[in-house]
Design a protein around this motif. Sequence first.
Motif, PDB file in Angstrom:
ATOM      1  N   ARG A 123       0.817  -1.194   0.000  1.00 15.88           N
ATOM      2  CA  ARG A 123       0.000   0.000   0.000  1.00 15.88           C
ATOM      3  C   ARG A 123       0.867   1.266   0.000  1.00 15.88           C
ATOM      4  O   ARG A 123       0.556   2.246  -0.688  1.00 15.88           O
TER       5      ARG A 123
ATOM      6  N   THR B  34      14.042  -2.024  11.714  1.00 14.78           N
ATOM      7  CA  THR B  34      15.484  -1.773  11.854  1.00 14.78           C
ATOM      8  C   THR B  34      15.703  -0.957  13.116  1.00 14.78           C
ATOM      9  O   THR B  34      14.798  -0.284  13.587  1.00 14.78           O
TER      10      THR B  34
ATOM     11  N   ASP C 231      10.814   7.613   4.280  1.00  9.58           N
ATOM     12  CA  ASP C 231      10.605   7.345   2.856  1.00  9.58           C
ATOM     13  C   ASP C 231      10.811   8.638   2.055  1.00  9.58           C
ATOM     14  O   ASP C 231      10.022   9.576   2.156  1.00  9.58           O
ATOM     15  N   PRO C 232      11.890   8.666   1.251  1.00  9.58           N
ATOM     16  CA  PRO C 232      12.206   9.917   0.529  1.00  9.58           C
ATOM     17  C   PRO C 232      11.098  10.372  -0.409  1.00  9.58           C
ATOM     18  O   PRO C 232      10.920  11.584  -0.617  1.00  9.58           O
ATOM     19  N   ILE C 233      10.342   9.468  -0.952  1.00  9.13           N
ATOM     20  CA  ILE C 233       9.289   9.861  -1.903  1.00  9.13           C
ATOM     21  C   ILE C 233       8.190  10.635  -1.176  1.00  9.13           C
ATOM     22  O   ILE C 233       7.706  11.662  -1.649  1.00  9.13           O
ATOM     23  N   THR C 234       7.785  10.089   0.009  1.00  4.82           N
ATOM     24  CA  THR C 234       6.762  10.787   0.777  1.00  4.82           C
ATOM     25  C   THR C 234       7.252  12.188   1.173  1.00  4.82           C
ATOM     26  O   THR C 234       6.512  13.169   1.081  1.00  4.82           O
TER      27      THR C 234
ATOM     28  N   PHE D  16       9.424  13.990  -0.350  1.00  8.17           N
ATOM     29  CA  PHE D  16       9.389  14.801  -1.573  1.00  8.17           C
ATOM     30  C   PHE D  16       7.969  15.326  -1.832  1.00  8.17           C
ATOM     31  O   PHE D  16       7.763  16.505  -2.116  1.00  8.17           O
TER      32      PHE D  16
ATOM     33  N   GLN E 226      14.784  11.250   9.560  1.00  6.79           N
ATOM     34  CA  GLN E 226      14.637   9.842   9.124  1.00  6.79           C
ATOM     35  C   GLN E 226      13.819   9.009  10.121  1.00  6.79           C
ATOM     36  O   GLN E 226      13.244   7.992   9.766  1.00  6.79           O
ATOM     37  N   ASN E 227      13.840   9.432  11.385  1.00 10.68           N
ATOM     38  CA  ASN E 227      13.077   8.678  12.386  1.00 10.68           C
ATOM     39  C   ASN E 227      12.714   9.576  13.554  1.00 10.68           C
ATOM     40  O   ASN E 227      13.163  10.719  13.637  1.00 10.68           O
TER      41      ASN E 227
ATOM     42  N   GLU F 120      15.605  11.266  15.838  1.00  8.66           N
ATOM     43  CA  GLU F 120      16.275  12.472  15.327  1.00  8.66           C
ATOM     44  C   GLU F 120      15.415  13.708  15.561  1.00  8.66           C
ATOM     45  O   GLU F 120      15.890  14.748  16.023  1.00  8.66           O
TER      46      GLU F 120
ATOM     47  N   ASN G 148       5.658   3.951  10.734  1.00 10.33           N
ATOM     48  CA  ASN G 148       6.676   2.905  10.652  1.00 10.33           C
ATOM     49  C   ASN G 148       8.037   3.483  10.312  1.00 10.33           C
ATOM     50  O   ASN G 148       8.309   3.822   9.168  1.00 10.33           O
TER      51      ASN G 148
ATOM     52  N   PRO H  41      12.399   3.197  11.655  1.00  5.63           N
ATOM     53  CA  PRO H  41      13.342   2.496  12.536  1.00  5.63           C
ATOM     54  C   PRO H  41      13.668   3.325  13.775  1.00  5.63           C
ATOM     55  O   PRO H  41      13.375   4.511  13.818  1.00  5.63           O
ATOM     56  N   ILE H  42      14.283   2.633  14.722  1.00  3.89           N
ATOM     57  CA  ILE H  42      14.796   3.218  15.971  1.00  3.89           C
ATOM     58  C   ILE H  42      13.678   3.759  16.863  1.00  3.89           C
ATOM     59  O   ILE H  42      13.427   3.207  17.924  1.00  3.89           O
TER      60      ILE H  42
ATOM     61  N   ASP I 108       9.627   4.826  16.426  1.00  2.00           N
ATOM     62  CA  ASP I 108       8.532   4.980  15.459  1.00  2.00           C
ATOM     63  C   ASP I 108       7.613   6.131  15.867  1.00  2.00           C
ATOM     64  O   ASP I 108       7.859   6.822  16.860  1.00  2.00           O
TER      65      ASP I 108
ATOM     66  N   THR J  29       0.115   7.847   7.236  1.00  2.00           N
ATOM     67  CA  THR J  29       0.461   6.418   7.140  1.00  2.00           C
ATOM     68  C   THR J  29      -0.257   5.755   5.981  1.00  2.00           C
ATOM     69  O   THR J  29      -1.321   6.187   5.558  1.00  2.00           O
ATOM     70  N   SER J  30       0.399   4.696   5.487  1.00  2.00           N
ATOM     71  CA  SER J  30      -0.259   3.919   4.437  1.00  2.00           C
ATOM     72  C   SER J  30      -1.080   2.793   5.067  1.00  2.00           C
ATOM     73  O   SER J  30      -1.766   2.052   4.392  1.00  2.00           O
ATOM     74  N   SER J  31      -0.984   2.674   6.385  1.00  2.00           N
ATOM     75  CA  SER J  31      -1.675   1.573   7.067  1.00  2.00           C
ATOM     76  C   SER J  31      -3.187   1.783   7.064  1.00  2.00           C
ATOM     77  O   SER J  31      -3.676   2.878   7.318  1.00  2.00           O
TER      78      SER J  31
END
Lengths: 606, 135
Positions: A398, A559, B13-16, B18, B37-38, B41, B63, B65-66, B68, B91-93
């Motif tokens: 998704r 991760t 996610d770099p696309i999101t 962007f 990135q998470n 940070e 979602n 890492p390290i 959430d 989220t895509s969830s």
Amino acid sequence: MKAVENIDQNYLIKQLPTPTAFVGNSGVVMDASDSWLEIFGLVPTKKKRKLNILDFFPEAKDFQNNNALSIRHKYISNDRICHFESSFTPWFDDKENVLGSIVQTRDITSEVEKELEIECLNNILKYKSEAAKIGWWEYDALTEEIFWCEETKRIHKAPESYRPDINEAINFYKSGFSQNRISMLFHNAMTKGQSYEVDLIILTFKGEERWVRTTGKPIFKDGKVVKLFGTFKDIHEQVMAETKIKENQQLLTTLIDSLPLNVYVKDLESKKVLVNKAECDYLGKNAEELLGKSDFDLYGKEMAQISRDEDLEVMKHLKPILGKETESAKKDGKTTYFLTSKIPRFDLDGRVNGLIGISMDISAIKKKEEELQNLISITTIQNKKLINFAHIVSHNLRSHSANFSMLLEFLNYEENKEERDKILKMLNHASDNLLETLENLNQVVDVNTKTPQLKKQLNLHDSIVKAQQNIVAFSEKNKAQIINNIPKQITVSSVPAYLDSIILNLITNAIKYKKPSVDPVITVDAFLENNQVCLRVADNGLGIDLEKNGDKVFGMYKTFHQREDAKGFGLYLVRNQIEAMGGTITIESEVDKGSVFNVYFNEENE
Amino acid sequence: MKKMNSIFIVDDDPITVFGIKKMLKPITDCSDVQIFQNGKEALEKIKERMGGILPDVIFLDINMPILDGWGFLDELISLNIQQPITINVITSSIDPLDLEKWQFYKARCPHTLNFRNKPIFKIELADLGYINVAS
């Protein structure tokens, strides 16, 4: 009358030893012997006295006309009854005229007493015969006549007037065994003088079959059988009752022996008084060995006490135990699960005299139940995994498709060439990501669906060496030291590709997540734990905070470290591969100290 | 064109990232758009800026890492920041569990907490903390 006047004659009469009296036609006792007078308690005297015979025998009125009158009479003196018989015989003169009667009296006391005794005995015999329903019979060898008493006739259902002959008597026995047997016994009694007692079937006068017990006993005279005497008894009801009891017993025995249940009866001391076949088989002993034994003789002390306490409870409160699940360990240690019922047992007076126990072996059911329970937990785990996987699939796919949608939407409206190029580059990137994700998912699906794949016995030490060779460049670049401590003989049963993947992932992870300032040292070991091989990979790397992330370590796309090449897929795949082979993987880790992974290969699953 | 002091985008996610940046451009005027990135940070940056300029709006992925998204929210709530922040959970969830979690945090969080399902084609004013009084 010159005879009368003859004194000598008179004196002779007086002395007659047989009590005798001379009576005239008028009944006057003209003379009598002293012995006669004594009978009637009269003292002889010389004095004349006037006695009339009718005073003694009022019933002898007509004695003159009866020339053979005989009268029985008794006389009581001193509490003793004396019986007499007086016979009147006519007395003639020389012209043959009847002058009177000569009365001769005889003491018949002992005869009468004997007669009375016989009558009494006969009555007793008759009564006994009737009461005991035992008839008798008698056969005269000389006349060849047979006599049946009334009871014997009754048993034959023959009319009282019936008089059988010997052939008829034998023909009453049912033809075949009974008739042959009685004929033989009768013959032996007659010829060899053998007594007999036998139970046989007769057909009564009315044609009804009855069981009788007949006996015969020869009576000898001069060494020869002159008579057979015997008894005859109707034992039909008794035989029928016995047969019925035997049949019932047979039915009961067959029933309890055929039941697929352990059945036993215990007395008040919990000693066995009855056991069925199943109980014997279960305990591996025959019934004789078990009867009289208590549970203390057959089981361990603890078990026996539990059972005894139950017994006492049942017998004391008269409350049955029904369908209780019990565990029985025999002395050989074998455990059986039972569904046990204990029911109080009463005697004919309604007093408790023990208990009846019924136990059903439910070990097989119990085992099935356990298997089912296992299956349920496996299913639950599988289901959980499936949901988890579905979630991963939906989430990851998704997120990619959402990116596509977004980028395509941008592209629709974007006019700037530079910006469009940028979006297209992003689309390419998204497409690559999607492909990689699909490839990963495919790998996981493969692992979970293609098992069981062929497992092989693989040498662990050699497998590590092979993996080391494959990553030699990578480990040299990171200055990694890999110590292979696995004993050379240890083998595990595994799908070869999975074992390679597991080892490769664990070792490369250990190198990847090294501490920046410390060269990685990886120790690989293997040992036996609970009869299964455990592969242990320990490192001195970054470690993972298990308190925070313990549940995510083996999750997909999880991760924990800031690394470009961290995808969160390796450990997820490893776990799937191990679990697909029936094994497990665990982790011990501390931040900044390192991590230890333990892989348990489930060898039992062969 | 809304003038914003600071906007944080927390997504690996770099696309999101962007996309969000591209969608923000036409409607906001913000010189301080920070990318993380998470959660860890982003949280560190907020702690660093305590008493200074905090973000008006945070776009938060779940979602990562390290640390959430949910972990980030836990920490943020415990910082007890007075200045209102509009947080958009992106989220895509479509897992109902995530929606439940959002409701749980929404009730506890002193800031505005929105829930946006991907794909997102447009950022609304409400996502930037502006309540559309007219509607």
